[in-house]
Design a protein around this motif. Structure first.
Motif: not given
Length: 934
Positions: A109, A530, A111, A533-535
């Motif tokens: 990912e 979400r 950032s 955390q993401e994902k």
């Protein structure tokens, strides 16, 4: 002059066309692979993969796969991009003619501190193995597995032999899986995410030897529970997957044969066979005539009518002496994948396999009843086995959707003729024969769907509808005995019961038929969230399964009738039941079928689950959820007196699970798991039906009062994945059983009886390790060698009375204290490669049957199994020759009892221990040739 110019132009034009045709038909290859998320290990849908500087490329499908076809040979740089992820630039990707270059990409990912392009160097080796370990690394469960590539390099011909190589797994009776030392009844099997039916009458087990190994894409054994896996297991869930989308069109075949040193070209014995048996269909002459009446109707008939009906049975009691032959091993595989203009794809995989062999198993047995010695004998068991398998998989994908229809068909025919010579408890000599035939078939069909509902939400919907049918017949299982007469040589006098009741062991004719249908469905919804955390994701699902079994056995046997002509007892076996000897003062059939020989049963399972799977910190991933299962089981039968036996039980279980993964580094992690699972009684285990196992000399009977067991599981593990295809892992585990189900010796006055019962409680703990690494760390000259090993140490405890066991405790039935698998593989990295594989397997002693106050526990002694495979490819790797040398050491399979008061933990001592059974199978040399046409 003009004509000459025109001629020159024509020649130049043809020459240019000829040259251009070479450029048009330039050698080409393909690139295929999978793109996954670095953090979660999940596949990514809609990723763009293209050759740098061109418009040639593809997007990943619903399973994260891509295929770029028609690429000219050479070296390229690829770009892999996806919204929200760092673009990967992969250099030095080599394309070879008519070859698929595997390319598996891990995306990270984006950032704020990681927005620049990253360039990595791709190495296209160990792809299949690397994918397997990548899946294990990404899985929320603790698991072990074996890939299609490792299967191909092993000498294993069926799935049961493959499973011996999996960390923490072993095989019992050459077909049933034992995980972490727990017997087959504590494990379950799934094919393409659908639960497989049982193939056995007497146990909860799937016979993995019916699935040819080269139909398998991968095998994974989940050893810990999560909410999205059915909860009926304590050892492991074996998940077998087969291919649907081939990367390229293929057509190949293989042909071989097997030479068993104990069997090949030896003198064999067998009953009369029909020509259809080599194709998996039993001879109709073995079956009971269609117009033969029911037991009550038959026994109420006058003698003359019973004699007439008895004569309708063919006189097929005799047997012949023959020479064994080498049987063929054949397989053909076809696959194709068609891409359409809209980038949709249709894939087909077809496979047909056939195997026939003849094997001799030698056995020595002593039937103990406490300290008393019953029959003592030696067996020659002549086996004639046919295995036919077929696979037909079809899949269609478009956009972010995929639908697949997967079908497996298998037919097995096992014809076993046993010649038994020995002495009984009175010291009289006997010669017995048993002519047994098993015909079974399995049909499994599944319709599955995978869908990403929208690009924005990325919600995934997976569904499965499945049907399976198991059909099993045992027609005309005949047993006969001749005894020595005083002053006579040989075995001349037949043992036939006098007027009254027949004995299935003496001129008995047993027939049975089992048919089981399984209907199932599943729905799984994965919702990205979400949270924290993401994902991260929420998973919701529903699972249902309905099973229906019908079983019926018919037990007949000849008896002496009226003023019996005693001279008939001295006739040879092929003449004794000829039509002229079935008469008023001769032989007539008696029907001794009991009420317990027939039962019907069904079960209905409904389950729903919810779970969260995601990262709560950058390094800590948590999978937490619960599964609610409602299970109803019914069985209808009767006891020997005809009194109805009805079982109707319902269990509702809430099964929580928690899995924690802490990533110490990108390559290392620690895992902690806790869960509750159940162990449900099988139909056969609660059915009162009794079956005499001639080979093991025991009668197996079910227990209608059997209860469900429950298991609390705790696991702690560490795993390190240094690089592609490498792994080091170690884990510890603890299990607490309430009411564990075990097979045990029952007290009986007429021979051994195996039954089933619940023990009060038990505990099991252990540690297991897995290691795999190329040997280039020693020297670059050893880079083509790979060493692998997995080992487990386990200890279980069941509290028992000191009158049964001097220590007041014993291990769980079927549980091994240790398990060892070691392998060394060599594979040269050239086009016409050479391969060598040396594999070793050993399991610790385990209780085969739990004892009682008279009979001590029966143990199965360890065997050392060593296998070797040599392979050589040629003809530009299109052709390959394999030579397999299996069970090189040929250790005997020994079953024994310790003397009363002796240390049950001590190793087998042939001087003091009671030898029950000693089987010898012989080493086997298999040679095979395979050729890839396309």
């Amino acid at each position: 002059m003009k004509a000459k110019v025109n001629y020159t132009r024509s020649v130049l034009t043809l020459l240019l066309l000829f040259i251009s045709s070479f450029s048009i038909a330039a050698p080409i290859g393909k690139i295929s692979g999978t793109v996954v998320d670095k953090k979660t290990g999940e596949t990514l849908v809609g990723v763009t993969v293209k050759i740098a500087g061109t418009k040639i490329g593809a997007s990943t499908d619903i399973e994260g796969r891509f295929l770029i076809a028609g690429v000219a040979t050479g070296r390229y740089t690829l770009e892999v991009s996806y919204v929200g992820y760092v673009t990967q630039t992969i250099s030095d990707v080599e394309i070879k003619e008519n070859t698929i270059t595997p390319l598996n990409v891990v995306l990270e990912e984006s950032s704020e501190n990681n927005l620049s392009e990253v360039k990595i160097t791709y190495k296209a080796n160990r792809e299949s193995v690397n994918n397997l370990y990548a899946n294990q690394k990404a899985s929320i469960n603790i698991s072990s597995g074996i890939s299609a590539e490792l299967i191909r390099r092993s000498p294993d011909k069926n799935t049961s032999e493959v499973l011996k190589r999996v960390s923490g797994a072993s095989i019992q009776d050459n077909k049933f899986i034992v995980v972490r030392g727990l017997s087959d009844r504590y494990n379950s099997a799934m094919l393409n995410n659908a639960v497989l039916p049982n193939t056995e009458v007497d146990k909860k087990a799937f016979s993995f030897d019916i699935l040819p190994s080269n139909l398998i894409d991968a095998i994974v054994v989940n050893k810990t529970a999560s909410a999205d896996i059915p909860g009926d297991f304590s050892g492991g869930v074996v998940q077998v997957t087969t291919k649907d989308f081939p990367d390229t069109k293929f057509l190949n075949f293989s042909l071989g044969t097997a030479y068993n040193f104990q069997s090949a070209f030896k003198d064999f014995q067998r009953s009369e066979r029909g020509g259809s048996e080599v194709f998996g269909f039993a001879n109709k002459d073995r079956e009971i005539p269609a117009n033969f009446p029911s037991k009550n109707q038959y026994l109420s008939l006058p003698l003359n009518e019973r004699v007439a009906l008895s004569r309708q049975f063919p006189n097929n009691w005799g047997y012949n002496n023959v020479k064994s032959v080498l049987g063929p091993i054949f397989q053909a595989n076809y696959g194709t994948s068609k891409r359409f203009k809209d980038d949709s794809q249709f894939g087909t995989v077809l496979s047909l396999s056939y195997r026939y062999d003849e094997r001799l198993r030698k056995s020595e047995q002593i039937a103990f009843m406490g300290d008393a010695i019953g029959d003592r004998f030696s067996d020659n068991v002549f086996n004639y086995n046919t295995n036919i398998g077929g696979l037909a998989n079809f899949a269609y994908s478009w956009g972010t959707n995929k639908i697949a229809l997967k079908n497996i068909y298998n037919r097995v025919l096992e014809n076993q003729f046993t010649a038994r010579e020995g002495i009984d408890d009175s010291g009289s000599g006997f010669f017995r024969t048993a002519d047994y035939l098993l015909q079974r078939s399995l049909i499994s069909t599944q319709l599955t769907g995978n869908h990403q509902l929208s690009e924005k939400s990325k919600i995934k919907l997976d569904w499965n509808l499945n049907y399976a049918n198991t059909d099993r017949k045992e027609p005309g299982f005949k047993r006969m005995e001749y005894q020595q007469e005083s002053g006579q040589g040989g075995y001349t006098r037949a043992s036939i019961p006098s007027s009254g009741q027949a004995d299935p062991r003496l001129a008995g004719d047993f027939n049975s038929q089992l048919n089981e249908n399984l209907y199932g469905g599943a729905l799984d919804l994965t919702i990205p969230v979400r949270w924290i955390q993401e994902k991260n994701k929420i998973k919701l699902g529903y699972f249902t399964q309905y099973r229906k079994r019908d079983f019926a056995a018919r037990v007949l046997g000849f008896i002496r009738n009226g003023q019996f002509d005693a001279d008939l007892l001295n006739l040879p076996q092929d003449q004794i039941f000829a039509p002229q000897n079935i008469r008023e003062n001769g032989y007539v059939l008696s029907d001794i079928t009991n009420g317990s020989d027939v039962y019907d049963a069904n079960s209905f399972l409904n389950a729903g689950y919810a779970m969260f799977d995601g990262f709560v910190t950058e390094k800590l991933r948590i999978g937490v959820g619960a599964r609610l299962e409602s299970y109803n089981q019914k069985l209808n039968s009767a006891d020997n007196a005809g009194t109805e036996i009805n079982v109707d039980t319902t269990y509702v279980n809430l099964l929580p699970s928690l899995n924690l993964i802490y990533n110490l580094t990108e390559k290392a992690s620690v895992r902690l798991s806790g869960s509750q699972t159940v162990g449900r009684p099988e139909f056969r285990e609660i059915a009162p039906f009794g079956f005499y196992d001639f080979n093991k000399n025991v009668t197996v009977v079910g227990n209608p009062n059997l209860k469900q067991s429950k298991t609390t599981n705790v696991d702690l593990g560490y795993a390190l994945y240094p690089s592609a295809g490498q792994v080091f892992s170690v884990s510890t585990f603890y299990k607490k059983f309430d009411l564990p189900i075990e097979q045990r010796l029952e007290l009986g006055s007429t021979g051994r009886i195996f039954g089933y019962g619940n023990s009060e409680s038990a505990t099991l703990y252990g540690v297991e390790m897995e290691f795999r690494r190329p040997l280039d760390l020693i020297s670059e000259d050893l880079a083509n060698f790979t060493f692998s090993a997995n080992a487990s140490y386990m200890k279980s405890e069941v509290k028992v009375s000191t009158t049964i066991n001097s220590t007041g405790k014993r291990p769980l039935q079927g549980q091994s204290p240790y398990l060892i698998n070691v392998g060394l593989q060599y594979n040269s990295k050239v086009e016409n490669s050479t391969g060598i594989s040396l594999l070793y397997n050993r399991i610790g002693k385990r209780i085969w049957a739990v004892g009682n106050v008279i009979d001590p526990d029966i143990y199965e002694n360890p065997r050392n199994v060593l296998d070797l495979q040599l392979s050589k490819r040629f003809a530009k790797s299109r052709a390959e020759i394999k030579l397999n040398y299996s069970d090189i050491l040929n250790n005997r399979a020994i079953y024994y009892q310790k003397a009363k008061g002796a240390d049950p933990d001590a190793s087998y001592d042939k001087r003091t221990d009671k030898l029950n059974i000693a089987d010898t199978f012989g080493s086997t040399l298999t040679i095979g040739f395979s050729y890839r046409i396309k």
